[in-house]
Design a protein around this motif. Sequence first.
Motif, PDB file in Angstrom:
ATOM      1  N   SER A 217     -16.848  42.114 -35.310  1.00 27.41           N
ATOM      2  CA  SER A 217     -15.954  40.976 -35.576  1.00 27.41           C
ATOM      3  C   SER A 217     -14.623  41.383 -36.200  1.00 27.41           C
ATOM      4  O   SER A 217     -13.748  40.534 -36.369  1.00 27.41           O
ATOM      5  CB  SER A 217     -16.653  39.945 -36.453  1.00 27.41           C
TER       6      SER A 217
ATOM      7  N   LYS B  11     -15.568  49.910 -31.971  1.00 31.45           N
ATOM      8  CA  LYS B  11     -16.410  48.858 -32.563  1.00 31.45           C
ATOM      9  C   LYS B  11     -17.734  48.708 -31.817  1.00 31.45           C
ATOM     10  O   LYS B  11     -18.731  48.296 -32.399  1.00 31.45           O
ATOM     11  CB  LYS B  11     -15.685  47.510 -32.546  1.00 31.45           C
TER      12      LYS B  11
ATOM     13  N   PRO C 160     -11.125  41.893 -36.495  1.00 34.59           N
ATOM     14  CA  PRO C 160     -10.152  41.298 -35.565  1.00 34.59           C
ATOM     15  C   PRO C 160      -8.962  42.225 -35.259  1.00 34.59           C
ATOM     16  O   PRO C 160      -7.831  41.976 -35.670  1.00 34.59           O
ATOM     17  CB  PRO C 160      -9.711  40.034 -36.304  1.00 34.59           C
TER      18      PRO C 160
ATOM     19  N   SER D 194     -15.678  36.053 -33.635  1.00 35.94           N
ATOM     20  CA  SER D 194     -15.372  36.609 -34.951  1.00 35.94           C
ATOM     21  C   SER D 194     -15.274  35.523 -36.023  1.00 35.94           C
ATOM     22  O   SER D 194     -14.481  34.591 -35.892  1.00 35.94           O
ATOM     23  CB  SER D 194     -14.045  37.376 -34.905  1.00 35.94           C
TER      24      SER D 194
ATOM     25  N   GLY E  86     -12.602  34.900 -30.491  1.00 32.33           N
ATOM     26  CA  GLY E  86     -12.220  36.305 -30.452  1.00 32.33           C
ATOM     27  C   GLY E  86     -11.826  36.697 -29.044  1.00 32.33           C
ATOM     28  O   GLY E  86     -11.381  35.869 -28.261  1.00 32.33           O
TER      29      GLY E  86
ATOM     30  N   GLY F  30     -19.982  39.776 -32.169  1.00 37.00           N
ATOM     31  CA  GLY F  30     -19.031  39.705 -33.279  1.00 37.00           C
ATOM     32  C   GLY F  30     -17.602  39.707 -32.789  1.00 37.00           C
ATOM     33  O   GLY F  30     -16.752  38.959 -33.296  1.00 37.00           O
ATOM     34  N   HIS F  31     -17.307  40.530 -31.783  1.00 34.48           N
ATOM     35  CA  HIS F  31     -15.955  40.566 -31.230  1.00 34.48           C
ATOM     36  C   HIS F  31     -15.600  39.228 -30.569  1.00 34.48           C
ATOM     37  O   HIS F  31     -14.491  38.724 -30.737  1.00 34.48           O
ATOM     38  CB  HIS F  31     -15.830  41.691 -30.201  1.00 34.48           C
TER      39      HIS F  31
END
Length: 152
Positions: A14, A61, A16, A94, A101, A90-91
């Motif tokens: 996540s 990531k 950013p 986020s 995201g 998570g990406h």
Amino acid sequence: MIFLWIAACFLIGSFPTAYLVGRLRGVDIRTVGSGNAGATNVFRTLGKTPGILTLSVDIIKGLVPVLLCRSFFPLEPMMPVISGLAAVAGHSWSPFLRFKGGKGVATSAGVFLGLAPWAGIVAIAVFLGVFLWTRTVSIGSLSAAVVLPSAS
């Protein structure tokens, strides 16, 4: 312990990157171009260097949680996959960006590089070839996704 690890992978994913790179340039990446907080929008709106930085961090990531997971959970064969999924989630959702995201393509590439390195390299090569031919990221991404299962 497993729950904490999955939460950590989600938080790693996540981070950013696109938003922070944009902010360094005085731009909220979510308000320009496609409005997407991903590497492609950074490339299009901010240029090559910020785009490469964003792409690199987004790949990392996905890669790092998968590789670290093998050390922390050597007897759990599905944990690298779950860790990668958590990073991509998570990406894509986020919490730092109000659960919005990027699309997760670069982070997924990192996951696949960690899970199946040769297949990941083949998919990236296909992406690059198709992208350079068509100049369209989405067609390159879809082509890489189609080739990935047979390259594994």
